[in-house]
Design an enzyme around this catalytic site. Structure first.
Site, PDB file in Angstrom:
ATOM      1  N   GLU A  39       0.850  -1.199   0.000  1.00 53.37           N
ATOM      2  CA  GLU A  39       0.000   0.000   0.000  1.00 53.37           C
ATOM      3  C   GLU A  39       0.882   1.244   0.000  1.00 53.37           C
ATOM      4  OE1 GLU A  39      -3.383   0.871  -0.292  1.00 53.37           O
ATOM      5  OE2 GLU A  39      -2.412   2.837  -0.250  1.00 53.37           O
ATOM      6  N   VAL A 187     -23.606  10.218  -8.364  1.00 54.05           N
ATOM      7  CA  VAL A 187     -23.885   9.808  -6.981  1.00 54.05           C
ATOM      8  C   VAL A 187     -23.040  10.615  -5.981  1.00 54.05           C
ATOM      9  CG1 VAL A 187     -23.795   7.890  -5.354  1.00 54.05           C
ATOM     10  CG2 VAL A 187     -24.656   7.517  -7.658  1.00 54.05           C
ATOM     11  N   HIS A 447     -43.817  -5.881  12.574  1.00 46.68           N
ATOM     12  CA  HIS A 447     -44.649  -4.673  12.496  1.00 46.68           C
ATOM     13  C   HIS A 447     -44.349  -3.767  13.682  1.00 46.68           C
ATOM     14  CE1 HIS A 447     -48.034  -2.109  11.565  1.00 46.68           C
ATOM     15  NE2 HIS A 447     -48.376  -2.163  12.859  1.00 46.68           N
TER      16      HIS A 447
HETATM   17  C1  LIG Z   1     -16.510  10.358  -2.112  1.00 48.03           C
HETATM   18  C2  LIG Z   1     -16.731   8.907  -2.475  1.00 48.03           C
HETATM   19  C3  LIG Z   1     -17.806   8.225  -1.919  1.00 48.03           C
HETATM   20  C4  LIG Z   1     -18.016   6.890  -2.229  1.00 48.03           C
HETATM   21  N1  LIG Z   1     -19.079   6.237  -1.653  1.00 48.03           N
HETATM   22  C5  LIG Z   1     -19.290   4.936  -1.921  1.00 48.03           C
HETATM   23  C6  LIG Z   1     -20.351   4.229  -1.300  1.00 48.03           C
HETATM   24  O1  LIG Z   1     -21.110   4.780  -0.503  1.00 48.03           O
HETATM   25  N2  LIG Z   1     -20.505   2.920  -1.599  1.00 48.03           N
HETATM   26  C7  LIG Z   1     -19.689   2.275  -2.483  1.00 48.03           C
HETATM   27  O2  LIG Z   1     -19.884   1.088  -2.732  1.00 48.03           O
HETATM   28  N3  LIG Z   1     -18.667   2.913  -3.089  1.00 48.03           N
HETATM   29  C8  LIG Z   1     -18.448   4.230  -2.823  1.00 48.03           C
HETATM   30  N4  LIG Z   1     -17.395   4.871  -3.413  1.00 48.03           N
HETATM   31  C9  LIG Z   1     -16.553   4.118  -4.362  1.00 48.03           C
HETATM   32  C10 LIG Z   1     -15.553   3.252  -3.584  1.00 48.03           C
HETATM   33  O3  LIG Z   1     -14.780   4.065  -2.746  1.00 48.03           O
HETATM   34  C11 LIG Z   1     -14.659   2.496  -4.559  1.00 48.03           C
HETATM   35  O4  LIG Z   1     -15.469   1.774  -5.460  1.00 48.03           O
HETATM   36  C12 LIG Z   1     -13.773   1.520  -3.800  1.00 48.03           C
HETATM   37  O5  LIG Z   1     -12.935   2.195  -2.907  1.00 48.03           O
HETATM   38  C13 LIG Z   1     -12.905   0.722  -4.785  1.00 48.03           C
HETATM   39  O6  LIG Z   1     -12.127  -0.172  -4.069  1.00 48.03           O
HETATM   40  P1  LIG Z   1     -10.724  -0.679  -4.621  1.00 48.03           P
HETATM   41  O7  LIG Z   1     -10.249  -1.674  -3.611  1.00 48.03           O
HETATM   42  O8  LIG Z   1     -10.864  -1.082  -6.026  1.00 48.03           O
HETATM   43  O9  LIG Z   1      -9.776   0.596  -4.624  1.00 48.03           O
HETATM   44  P2  LIG Z   1      -9.425   1.758  -3.606  1.00 48.03           P
HETATM   45  O10 LIG Z   1     -10.346   1.812  -2.457  1.00 48.03           O
HETATM   46  O11 LIG Z   1      -9.296   2.954  -4.464  1.00 48.03           O
HETATM   47  O12 LIG Z   1      -8.011   1.344  -3.054  1.00 48.03           O
HETATM   48  C14 LIG Z   1      -6.892   1.253  -3.875  1.00 48.03           C
HETATM   49  C15 LIG Z   1      -5.645   1.380  -3.031  1.00 48.03           C
HETATM   50  O13 LIG Z   1      -4.524   1.047  -3.834  1.00 48.03           O
HETATM   51  C16 LIG Z   1      -3.447   1.891  -3.500  1.00 48.03           C
HETATM   52  N5  LIG Z   1      -2.519   1.908  -4.642  1.00 48.03           N
HETATM   53  C17 LIG Z   1      -2.742   2.392  -5.884  1.00 48.03           C
HETATM   54  N6  LIG Z   1      -1.675   2.190  -6.685  1.00 48.03           N
HETATM   55  C18 LIG Z   1      -0.757   1.568  -5.921  1.00 48.03           C
HETATM   56  C19 LIG Z   1       0.557   1.094  -6.175  1.00 48.03           C
HETATM   57  N7  LIG Z   1       1.121   1.199  -7.385  1.00 48.03           N
HETATM   58  N8  LIG Z   1       1.236   0.515  -5.163  1.00 48.03           N
HETATM   59  C20 LIG Z   1       0.677   0.390  -3.930  1.00 48.03           C
HETATM   60  N9  LIG Z   1      -0.567   0.822  -3.637  1.00 48.03           N
HETATM   61  C21 LIG Z   1      -1.275   1.389  -4.623  1.00 48.03           C
HETATM   62  C22 LIG Z   1      -4.128   3.222  -3.227  1.00 48.03           C
HETATM   63  O14 LIG Z   1      -3.298   4.044  -2.411  1.00 48.03           O
HETATM   64  C23 LIG Z   1      -5.404   2.792  -2.512  1.00 48.03           C
HETATM   65  O15 LIG Z   1      -5.236   2.764  -1.112  1.00 48.03           O
HETATM   66  C24 LIG Z   1     -17.142   6.213  -3.112  1.00 48.03           C
HETATM   67  C25 LIG Z   1     -16.047   6.888  -3.658  1.00 48.03           C
HETATM   68  C26 LIG Z   1     -15.840   8.220  -3.341  1.00 48.03           C
HETATM   69  C27 LIG Z   1     -14.650   8.925  -3.925  1.00 48.03           C
END
Ligand SMILES: Cc1cc2nc3c(=O)[nH]c(=O)nc-3n(C[C@H](O)[C@H](O)[C@H](O)COP(=O)(O)OP(=O)(O)OC[C@H]3O[C@@H](n4cnc5c(N)ncnc54)[C@H](O)[C@@H]3O)c2cc1C
Length: 468
Positions: A39, A187, A447
Site C-alpha cells: 500500500e 452519486v 410490524h
Molecule cells: C466520495 C466517495 C464516496 C463513495 N461512496 C461509496 C459508497 O457509498 N458505496 C460504495 O460502494 N462505493 C463508494 N465509493 C466508491 C468506492 O470508494 C470504490 O469503489 C472503492 O474504494 C474501490 O475499491 P478498490 O479496492 O478497487 O480501490 P481503492 O479503495 O481505491 O483502493 C486502492 C488502493 O490502492 C493503492 N494503490 C494504488 N496504486 C498503488 C501502487 N502502485 N502501489 C501500492 N498501492 C497502490 C491506493 O493508495 C489505494 O489505497 C465512493 C467513492 C468516493 C470517492
C-alpha cells in the site's frame, strides 16, 4: 533488478489495500496462502479514508444538524443550535475513519498478512519493485491480485488546488462553505451536495446531462430533486463547465447552457465528474497485462487477466465502481488462486445513492427487462402506506418490484425512501436466489417496520394487496 538487490520471495501479493485489496488478502490467507499486501498511501484505500465512509459520516452529521434545527413536527423545539464543523471533522477522522482503518490493520496482523509500505511497479509477470521514499525492494511472487483503485478525473479549466476541490478536498473542508458549487450530479456529487446543504451551504449543482443521477430511473431521481428544492439546492442540467477563476477569497465558475454563457461565484467548487482507474503507472505492460478501454483491465469471470497468475479487481476492472463489488471480486479472485471453481455473477449487485431520500436498486429495471425480451411487470408500493414510515415522518418514496409475468420471479427492485440502503439487501437476496413474490409475501415481516413495504409490494404483485 539493481545489482546486489536480492528479490524477496512472496507467494500471493496484493497491490492496494482498499475494499478490494484488504478483503482479497484476508480471503487468500483464510485459503492458506502466504500473503503480503502493498500500500502506497493509506490502509483501507479510498473507500475507508476518502470515500464511502467519511462521506456517510458527513451525511449523518448533516441529518443530525437538520433534525436539531427543526423537529417541531415531533413537538420538539430547540434553541441556540450551533454547528462546530471542526468537531464534526475531528469526529469523522478520529472516531469513524481511524477506528475502521485501525481495524483493517488489526485484521492484517491477525491473518499474518505482511503489510509492505510503498508504491508497487511490475518488472515482469513474476517480479515487482516497491518504492518507498527512503528505500526500494524487489519482490518475486507466484500470484498477484491488483486492486489499485481509482482517482478523481480533472477537467480542463478546473485544475485541482486552492478553491477547486476533488471529492477528497470536499470531504476535508475546514469550514462549511457559504456557497458551494458542485460540477457533476452523479452519486458522489448528489450525496455531498445534499450533505453540505444540510450543513448549511447554499449549493449549486452543474450537471452536463439532462438529469442528475442518470443511472437511476426518473421517478427515483424526482424524489431527490424534490428534496433539493426544499433544501434550496439549485440544479442546472445540460450545463457545460468551462473554467474556474480564483478570486482569492472566492471562485467564479463559468459554464454554458444551451450555448449561453453563465457564471456562479462561490467559496469553493468541487469537481465530481467521474474517476479514472489507477492502471497507467503500474508497469502492467511490463508484466504483459492487457489494459482495455478507458484504462480498465480485461479479466475473466475469476478476475484473471490475460496473464494467468495476475488478477485484477475493483475499480480497475469494468463494471460499477463500488466498494462491495470490489470486495465481492476480491473473494472470487483469492479463492480462484486456491483452485476453487468460482466465478462472478453480477445479477444481484445492488447500488445505492445515499441522498435524501436514499435510492437503491438491484437487478433489472422494467425497461431493462423489456429490452431483454422478458414479459415482466413493475409493482410499486408507497412509503406513505406504511405505519413505520408515517411514524418516522418520512413518507416520501416507494418500493418497486419487477417480476416476471409467468411466475412472479423477482428479477429486479428499486427503492427510493428512508432506509433504502438497508432494505435493498432483502431484495438482493431475492434476486440472487430466484425467489418469487410469494416467497416475500409469505415471510413474516415485523410490524411496524419499513420492511413491510417490501411485503406489501409483493402482495401487490400477487394481486392480493392489503394496504393499498
Ligand atoms: C466520495 C466517495 C464516496 C463513495 N461512496 C461509496 C459508497 O457509498 N458505496 C460504495 O460502494 N462505493 C463508494 N465509493 C466508491 C468506492 O470508494 C470504490 O469503489 C472503492 O474504494 C474501490 O475499491 P478498490 O479496492 O478497487 O480501490 P481503492 O479503495 O481505491 O483502493 C486502492 C488502493 O490502492 C493503492 N494503490 C494504488 N496504486 C498503488 C501502487 N502502485 N502501489 C501500492 N498501492 C497502490 C491506493 O493508495 C489505494 O489505497 C465512493 C467513492 C468516493 C470517492
Amino acid at each position: 533488478m539493481v545489482v546486489g538487490d536480492f528479490a524477496i520471495e512472496l507467494d500471493t501479493v496484493v497491490i492496494g489495500s482498499g475494499p478490494g485489496g484488504y478483503v482479497a488478502a484476508i480471503r487468500a490467507a483464510e485459503m492458506g496462502q502466504k500473503v503480503a499486501i502493498i500500500e502506497r498511501e493509506f490502509i483501507g484505500g479510498v473507500c475507508l479514508n476518502v470515500g464511502c465512509i467519511p462521506s456517510k459520516a458527513l451525511i449523518a452529521a448533516g441529518h443530525h444538524y437538520q433534525e436539531s434545527l427543526d423537529s417541531t413536527m415531533f413537538g420538539v423545539t430547540t434553541k441556540g443550535v450551533e454547528l462546530d464543523f471542526t468537531k464534526t471533522q475531528e469526529w469523522k477522522d478520529n472516531q469513524v475513519v481511524n477506528s475502521l482503518t485501525t481495524g483493517v490493520s488489526f485484521l492484517m496482523k491477525k491473518h499474518k498478512i505482511e503489510v509492505i509500505e510503498g508504491e508497487a511497479f511490475f518488472v515482469d509477470e513474476n517480479t515487482l519493485r516497491v518504492i518507498h521514499p527512503d528505500s526500494a525492494q524487489t519482490y518475486s511472487f507466484n500470484n498477484a491480485i491488483v486492486a489499485t483503485g481509482s482517482r478523481p478525473i480533472e477537467i480542463p479549466g478546473f485544475k485541482f488546488g486552492g478553491r477547486v476541490l476533488d471529492s477528497t478536498g470536499g470531504l476535508n473542508l475546514k469550514e462549511v462553505p457559504k456557497k458551494f458549487v458542485i460540477i457533476g450530479g452523479g452519486v458522489i456529487g448528489a450525496e455531498l451536495g445534499g450533505a453540505y446543504a444540510n450543513l448549511g451551504s447554499e449549493v449549486t449543482i452543474l450537471e452536463g446531462s439532462p438529469s442528475i443521477l442518470p443511472t437511476y430511473e426518473k421517478d427515483m431521481v424526482k424524489l431527490v430533486t424534490d428534496d433539493f428544492k426544499k433544501k434550496n439546492v439549485t440544479v442546472v442540467t445540460k450545463a457545460m463547465a468551462k473554467e474556474a477563476i480564483d478570486n482569492g477569497d472566492s471562485v467564479t465558475v463559468k459554464y454554458e447552457v444551451d450555448g449561453k454563457e453563465e457564471s456562479v461565484t462561490a467559496d469553493y467548487v468541487m469537481v465530481t465528474v467521474g474517476r479514472r482507474p489507477n492502471t497507467d503507472d503500474l508497469g502492467l505492460e511490463q508484466a504483459g497485462v492487457e489494459v482495455g478501454e478507458r484504462g480498465l483491465v480485461k479479466v475473466d469471470k475469476q478476475g484473471r487477466t490475460n496473464v494467468s497468475n495476475i488478477f485484477a479487481i475493483g475499480d480497475i476492472v469494468p463494471g460499477a465502481a463500488l466498494a462491495h463489488k470490489a470486495s465481492y471480486e476480491a473473494k472470487i479472485a483469492a479463492e480462484a488462486i486456491s483452485g476453487k471453481k468460482v466465478e462472478v455473477d453480477y445479477k444481484a449487485m445492488p447500488a445505492v445513492a445515499f441522498t435524501d431520500p436514499e435510492l437503491a436498486s438491484v437487478g433489472m429495471t422494467i425497461a431493462e427487462a423489456k429490452e431483454a425480451g422478458l414479459e415482466a411487470t413493475a409493482y410499486k408500493f408507497p412509503f406513505a402506506g406504511n405505519g413505520r414510515a408515517i411514524s418516522l415522518g418520512k413518507t416520501e418514496g416507494f418500493v418497486r418490484l419487477v417480476t416476471t409475468n409467468e411466475d412472479n420471479v423477482i428479477i429486479g427492485a428499486q427503492i427510493g425512501g428512508v432506509g433504502a440502503s438497508d432494505m435493498i439487501s432483502e431484495l438482493s437476496l431475492a434476486v440472487e436466489s430466484g425467489m418469487n413474490a410469494e416467497d416475500i409475501a409469505l415471510t413474516i415481516h415485523p410490524h411496524p417496520s419499513l420492511g413491510e413495504i417490501t411485503m406489501d409490494a409483493s402482495e401487490l404483485a400477487l394481486g392480493l394487496p392489503i394496504h393499498i
